[in-house]
Design an enzyme around this catalytic site. Structure first.
Site, PDB file in Angstrom:
ATOM      1  N   ARG A 186       2.186  61.009   3.969  1.00 63.91           N
ATOM      2  CA  ARG A 186       1.890  62.364   4.465  1.00 63.91           C
ATOM      3  C   ARG A 186       1.160  62.298   5.804  1.00 63.91           C
ATOM      4  O   ARG A 186       0.278  61.480   6.012  1.00 63.91           O
ATOM      5  CB  ARG A 186       1.005  63.115   3.455  1.00 63.91           C
TER       6      ARG A 186
ATOM      7  N   ARG B 290      -7.332  59.602  -6.861  1.00 64.76           N
ATOM      8  CA  ARG B 290      -7.027  61.035  -7.028  1.00 64.76           C
ATOM      9  C   ARG B 290      -6.035  61.251  -8.167  1.00 64.76           C
ATOM     10  O   ARG B 290      -6.130  62.231  -8.894  1.00 64.76           O
ATOM     11  CB  ARG B 290      -6.483  61.612  -5.722  1.00 64.76           C
TER      12      ARG B 290
ATOM     13  N   LYS C 168       2.437  71.247  -3.510  1.00 63.16           N
ATOM     14  CA  LYS C 168       1.756  72.540  -3.633  1.00 63.16           C
ATOM     15  C   LYS C 168       1.541  73.186  -2.270  1.00 63.16           C
ATOM     16  O   LYS C 168       1.788  74.371  -2.091  1.00 63.16           O
ATOM     17  CB  LYS C 168       0.387  72.380  -4.326  1.00 63.16           C
TER      18      LYS C 168
ATOM     19  N   ARG D   2      -9.050  72.715 -11.047  1.00 60.37           N
ATOM     20  CA  ARG D   2      -8.748  71.285 -11.163  1.00 60.37           C
ATOM     21  C   ARG D   2      -9.398  70.660 -12.375  1.00 60.37           C
ATOM     22  O   ARG D   2      -9.291  69.459 -12.567  1.00 60.37           O
ATOM     23  CB  ARG D   2      -9.241  70.567  -9.903  1.00 60.37           C
TER      24      ARG D   2
ATOM     25  N   ARG E 118      -4.636  61.982   6.679  1.00 61.58           N
ATOM     26  CA  ARG E 118      -5.885  62.385   6.037  1.00 61.58           C
ATOM     27  C   ARG E 118      -6.639  61.167   5.525  1.00 61.58           C
ATOM     28  O   ARG E 118      -6.028  60.208   5.091  1.00 61.58           O
ATOM     29  CB  ARG E 118      -5.577  63.310   4.845  1.00 61.58           C
TER      30      ARG E 118
HETATM   31  P1  ADP Z   1      -4.037  67.379  -2.618  1.00 64.19           P
HETATM   32  O1  ADP Z   1      -3.173  67.691  -1.447  1.00 64.19           O
HETATM   33  O2  ADP Z   1      -4.236  65.943  -2.858  1.00 64.19           O
HETATM   34  O3  ADP Z   1      -3.670  68.107  -3.872  1.00 64.19           O
HETATM   35  P2  ADP Z   1      -6.250  69.039  -1.701  1.00 64.19           P
HETATM   36  O4  ADP Z   1      -6.059  69.202  -0.265  1.00 64.19           O
HETATM   37  O5  ADP Z   1      -5.939  70.172  -2.607  1.00 64.19           O
HETATM   38  O6  ADP Z   1      -5.497  67.727  -2.190  1.00 64.19           O
HETATM   39  O7  ADP Z   1      -7.738  68.567  -1.995  1.00 64.19           O
HETATM   40  C1  ADP Z   1      -8.326  67.487  -1.294  1.00 64.19           C
HETATM   41  C2  ADP Z   1      -9.671  67.156  -1.923  1.00 64.19           C
HETATM   42  O8  ADP Z   1     -10.532  68.309  -1.875  1.00 64.19           O
HETATM   43  C3  ADP Z   1      -9.633  66.770  -3.398  1.00 64.19           C
HETATM   44  O9  ADP Z   1      -9.322  65.415  -3.603  1.00 64.19           O
HETATM   45  C4  ADP Z   1     -11.058  67.117  -3.827  1.00 64.19           C
HETATM   46  O10 ADP Z   1     -11.973  66.135  -3.380  1.00 64.19           O
HETATM   47  C5  ADP Z   1     -11.336  68.382  -3.038  1.00 64.19           C
HETATM   48  N1  ADP Z   1     -10.953  69.590  -3.806  1.00 64.19           N
HETATM   49  C6  ADP Z   1      -9.963  70.480  -3.524  1.00 64.19           C
HETATM   50  N2  ADP Z   1      -9.889  71.448  -4.444  1.00 64.19           N
HETATM   51  C7  ADP Z   1     -10.876  71.181  -5.353  1.00 64.19           C
HETATM   52  C8  ADP Z   1     -11.303  71.783  -6.559  1.00 64.19           C
HETATM   53  N3  ADP Z   1     -10.707  72.876  -7.054  1.00 64.19           N
HETATM   54  N4  ADP Z   1     -12.338  71.212  -7.218  1.00 64.19           N
HETATM   55  C9  ADP Z   1     -12.962  70.121  -6.760  1.00 64.19           C
HETATM   56  N5  ADP Z   1     -12.591  69.481  -5.645  1.00 64.19           N
HETATM   57  C10 ADP Z   1     -11.567  69.994  -4.935  1.00 64.19           C
HETATM   58  P1  ADP Z   2       0.163  68.771  -2.272  1.00 65.62           P
HETATM   59  O1  ADP Z   2      -0.386  69.979  -1.550  1.00 65.62           O
HETATM   60  O2  ADP Z   2       0.602  69.085  -3.685  1.00 65.62           O
HETATM   61  O3  ADP Z   2      -0.760  67.606  -2.223  1.00 65.62           O
HETATM   62  P2  ADP Z   2       2.068  68.544  -0.033  1.00 65.62           P
HETATM   63  O4  ADP Z   2       2.798  69.837   0.036  1.00 65.62           O
HETATM   64  O5  ADP Z   2       1.026  68.276   0.972  1.00 65.62           O
HETATM   65  O6  ADP Z   2       1.497  68.331  -1.534  1.00 65.62           O
HETATM   66  O7  ADP Z   2       3.161  67.373  -0.013  1.00 65.62           O
HETATM   67  C1  ADP Z   2       2.760  65.984  -0.022  1.00 65.62           C
HETATM   68  C2  ADP Z   2       3.676  65.193   0.918  1.00 65.62           C
HETATM   69  O8  ADP Z   2       4.993  65.143   0.359  1.00 65.62           O
HETATM   70  C3  ADP Z   2       3.827  65.808   2.296  1.00 65.62           C
HETATM   71  O9  ADP Z   2       3.913  64.725   3.216  1.00 65.62           O
HETATM   72  C4  ADP Z   2       5.135  66.595   2.243  1.00 65.62           C
HETATM   73  O10 ADP Z   2       5.772  66.635   3.500  1.00 65.62           O
HETATM   74  C5  ADP Z   2       5.946  65.783   1.232  1.00 65.62           C
HETATM   75  N1  ADP Z   2       6.781  66.626   0.361  1.00 65.62           N
HETATM   76  C6  ADP Z   2       6.504  67.853  -0.119  1.00 65.62           C
HETATM   77  N2  ADP Z   2       7.524  68.311  -0.907  1.00 65.62           N
HETATM   78  C7  ADP Z   2       8.445  67.315  -0.937  1.00 65.62           C
HETATM   79  C8  ADP Z   2       9.737  67.161  -1.605  1.00 65.62           C
HETATM   80  N3  ADP Z   2      10.235  68.125  -2.395  1.00 65.62           N
HETATM   81  N4  ADP Z   2      10.396  66.004  -1.387  1.00 65.62           N
HETATM   82  C9  ADP Z   2       9.881  65.037  -0.598  1.00 65.62           C
HETATM   83  N5  ADP Z   2       8.686  65.115   0.048  1.00 65.62           N
HETATM   84  C10 ADP Z   2       7.969  66.245  -0.118  1.00 65.62           C
END
Ligand code: ADP
Ligand code: ADP
Length: 213
Positions: free
Chosen positions: A125, A165, A15, A91, A154
């Site tokens: 990541r 998660r 995402k 979420r 992270r």
């Molecule tokens: P990911 O990359 O794992 O999808 P995010 O960076 O979007 O994670 O979110 C990291 C953390 O921030 C989540 O695990 C949660 O604790 C919190 N968080 C983010 N967005 C939300 C939301 N919409 N509602 C509740 N908690 C959130």
């Molecule tokens: P999210 O925001 O949904 O948690 P991220 O964009 O941070 O996801 O991606 C999670 C991890 O996977 C990062 O380390 C990123 O570089 C890697 N990644 C993202 N897209 C791809 C893909 N299509 N194939 C392989 N690795 C990916």
């Protein structure tokens, strides 16, 4: 027209990677609750009488931060945005309902990736603390040595927090995604392809929805 795009999917689905690109290519605002919360990890939310007193404690455990905190962040961000890409919210079903009262979406992208692949992506990541850009130890290594050397992991990308998660995603976020199945802007994207292939499907989906409307 500047589209209003929602991108959903499990943690690690891509995402952040894809919404950064959507925002750049379409000139949209990138609204991400994860980044907003990471900048406010120490905020005092003790008045909510929840399990913890700061967002950071929920995040490090891999649990959701209380709805009241995130709903307010998104409402404020949407207030000043024209077209946007929203990443990390909603979420759970209650947040989806709150969002419904805030705006009308043009495109809802649902990224699908298997659990095994998500674990590999999240535990590998790494983040550039200067730009906030995401990389991966294997799949997306920065070309610049200086960037590579300053990358950090992270606190919620450890194996234990990642498993939690993904459980939270299945229990709470999947039902929220279900609510969008009948939305006219809903498109499922195979997130297990290369980042460029995923981008190309997303780009086509956004164009299709915007031109078709
Ligand atoms: P990911 O990359 O794992 O999808 P995010 O960076 O979007 O994670 O979110 C990291 C953390 O921030 C989540 O695990 C949660 O604790 C919190 N968080 C983010 N967005 C939300 C939301 N919409 N509602 C509740 N908690 C959130
Ligand atoms: P999210 O925001 O949904 O948690 P991220 O964009 O941070 O996801 O991606 C999670 C991890 O996977 C990062 O380390 C990123 O570089 C890697 N990644 C993202 N897209 C791809 C893909 N299509 N194939 C392989 N690795 C990916």
């Amino acid at each position: 027209m500047e589209p209003k795009v929602l991108i959903m999917g499990p943690p690690g689905a891509g995402k952040g990677t894809q919404s950064t690109r959507i925002a750049e290519e379409y000139g949209l605002e990138h609204i991400t609750t994860g980044d907003a919360l990471r900048s406010n990890k120490e905020m005092d939310i003790s008045h909510l009488d929840a399990e913890y007193d700061t967002p950071g404690e929920f995040m490090d455990a891999g649990d959701l931060v209380p709805d009241a905190v995130v709903d307010a962040i998104v409402a404020e961000a949407l207030d000043s945005a024209g077209g946007f890409v929203l990443d990390g919210y909603p979420r759970n079903p209650d947040q989806a309902e709150a969002l419904d009262g805030m705006t009308d979406l043009d495109v809802v992208l649902a990224l699908n990736v298997s659990r095994a692949e998500l674990i590999d992506r999240l535990t590998g990541r790494r983040v550039d603390p200067e730009t906030g850009e995401n990389y991966h130890v294997e799949f997306d290594v920065p070309d610049d040595d200086a960037v590579r050397e300053r990358l950090v992991q992270r606190e919620d990308d450890t194996r234990e927090a990642v498993e939690n998660r993904l459980d939270v995603f299945e229990a709470e976020t999947e039902p929220a995604i279900q609510q969008y199945h009948d939305h006219e802007g809903y498109v499922e994207i195979d997130g297990e392809q290369s980042p460029d292939a995923v981008w190309s499907d997303i780009d086509a989906a956004i164009r299709g929805k915007v031109e078709g409307s």
